[in-house]
Design an enzyme around this catalytic site. Structure first.
Site, short mmCIF file in Angstrom:
data_model
loop_
_atom_site.label_atom_id
_atom_site.label_comp_id
_atom_site.label_asym_id
_atom_site.label_seq_id
_atom_site.Cartn_x
_atom_site.Cartn_y
_atom_site.Cartn_z
N ARG A 39 0.83 -1.22 0.00
CA ARG A 39 0.00 0.00 0.00
C ARG A 39 0.86 1.26 0.00
NH1 ARG A 39 -5.03 -1.92 3.86
NH2 ARG A 39 -6.43 -2.37 2.15
N LYS A 204 -15.02 -13.46 6.98
CA LYS A 204 -16.36 -13.15 7.48
C LYS A 204 -17.42 -13.20 6.39
CE LYS A 204 -17.51 -10.65 10.98
NZ LYS A 204 -17.90 -9.42 11.70
N GLY A 354 -7.04 -6.38 1.11
CA GLY A 354 -5.72 -6.21 1.72
C GLY A 354 -5.02 -7.54 1.91
N GLY A 378 -12.79 -3.72 1.39
CA GLY A 378 -14.15 -3.27 1.65
C GLY A 378 -14.64 -2.28 0.60
#
Ligand code: ADP
Ligand code: MG
Length: 397
Positions: A39, A204, A354, A378
């Protein structure tokens, strides 16, 4: 939406420019060393262009999830050091977010200099739900510069002070990274070449159900692995042992499976272990026979083969979420196999997330083999869901 080139064309020499960057890199739990600087490297094109044009650059960023107060564990100090190395210049770190030291250091910048503000999440106002609270912090950010560049693609889905509110207060443009990410996501959403295959994994399922729902009508195949596959397997009536399971999502997964027909493809086999550890004995079993006392920590070889077949014919692929706990050597093979199949796609291949991007680099795969490696997990998912992202909406005005 105005671009960085529009800003550069105006001339920025001697002007103070606040850049919101996404420098949220993974750190080693004990040494605090950066384990993947992807990043930071992705933020360089915008920062270099501004420096070369003589701007005085103030960089704002977050790291992890501190609890709205200074916490040395989440200091951006290692990031300032690495950013300095990559830019080839000293990057001082302000001792505060937008307080006295930030003001002083921003005031001392010469043309082409860069200062990094301390982790914006050290201020509770950054992520507050209260507009006035965020606004107070955004006023202080705005006082540090006269122009705002948002280059933090990974944060554009957040209505945070340094992403959203500051753009209401300063003339603003989208940075190079944000522009590139948007360009690729647009290609995924507008008339993608078919077959269009999406691979989802990660931990998740509840985070990703909305995107599954939104993507199902658009994709030819949706391959599900990672920790989230067990909620789907449970919905099919399989026992999943001690694997990750979101019991309250089983019903939704059952409905999605019914709606999707053969478009949702689940694993055939999984690699199990009694515990989460790098030196345990593992067993690979068909999904019909996961032992009660074991947890599934990776997809098995038959699954990699099956997913590979689906990916082999695809012309457009989006992959988000590792297939297993790739951080531990015994559970890397699934992610490695799928990453290889995605890399071999003849067409547009996009890796988002990520951890997925970190996996590509940590497993030593060739980044250049992918059409695009997105920095935003996200944010990409919410974009693909068709949601309005506050950080982008505010740039468009
Ligand atoms: P991304 O950041 O790419 O969007 P996520 O954050 O959703 O991905 O998920 C990444 C995490 O999912 C990794 O830390 C990985 O260890 C974990 N994971 C993958 N498979 C499993 C599994 N079977 N059980 C538990 N965790 C898993
Ligand atoms: Mg993640």
């Amino acid at each position: 939406m105005r671009s960085l080139d529009d800003l550069l064309a105006e001339g920025v020499s001697g002007r103070r420019v606040l850049v919101r960057a996404d420098l949220n890199v993974p750190l080693d739990k004990t040494t605090r060393a950066i384990t993947d600087d992807g990043r930071i490297r992705a933020s360089l094109p915008t920062l270099q262009a501004l420096r070369e044009a003589g701007a005085r650059v103030v960089v704002a960023a977050h790291l992890g999830r501190p609890k709205g107060a200074p916490d040395p564990q989440y200091s951006l100090a290692p990031v300032a050091a690495r950013l300095g190395e990559l830019l080839g210049t000293e990057v001082p770190l302000a001792a505060d977010v937008a307080g006295e030291d930030a003001q002083a250091k921003a005031g001392q910048l010469g043309d082409g200099d860069v200062v990094l503000l301390e982790n914006v999440r050290f201020e509770a106002a950054e992520t507050s739900k209260d507009d006035a609270e965020r606004g107070g912090l955004a006023d202080r950010f705005a006082a540090l510069a006269d122009t705002f560049v948002d280059d933090a693609f990974g944060a554009v889905h957040r209505k945070h002070a340094s992403v959203y509110d500051v753009a209401l207060r300063l003339p603003h443009v989208a940075g190079r990274l944000v522009a590139t990410e948007l360009d690729v996501l647009t290609r995924l959403t507008r008339d993608p070449e078919r077959p269009y295959v999406v691979v989802l994994g990660g931990s998740k399922v509840s985070d990703k159900l909305a995107v599954i729902e939104a993507l199902l009508p658009k994709v030819d195949r949706l391959l599900v692995g990672g920790g989230m596959c067990f909620t789907f397997l449970a919905a099919q009536g399989h026992g999943v042992g001690k694997s990750l399971l979101e019991a309250d999502q089983v019903e939704t997964c059952r409905r999605l499976l019914a709606e999707a027909g053969d478009r949702i493809v689940l694993p055939l086999d999984v690699v199990c272990a009694p515990e989460f550890s790098a030196d345990v004995e593992t067993t690979t079993v068909p999904v019909e026979s996961i032992p009660d006392d074991q947890m599934g920590l990776d997809v098995g070889p038959r699954t990699v083969e099956a997913f590979g077949r689906e990916l082999g014919g695809a012309r457009t692929v989006f992959w988000n979420g590792p297939m297993g706990v790739f951080e531990l050597a015994p559970f890397q093979a699934g992610t490695r196999g799928v990453a290889g199949a995605v890399a071999a796609v003849d067409g547009l291949s996009v890796v988002g997330g990520g951890d997925s991007a970190a996996a590509v680099r940590q497993l030593g795969l060739d980044e250049a083999a992918y059409g695009h490696i997105s920095t935003g997990g996200g944010a990409s998912l919410e974009y693909l869901e068709g949601r309005e992202l506050p950080g982008l909406a505010v740039l468009a005005d």
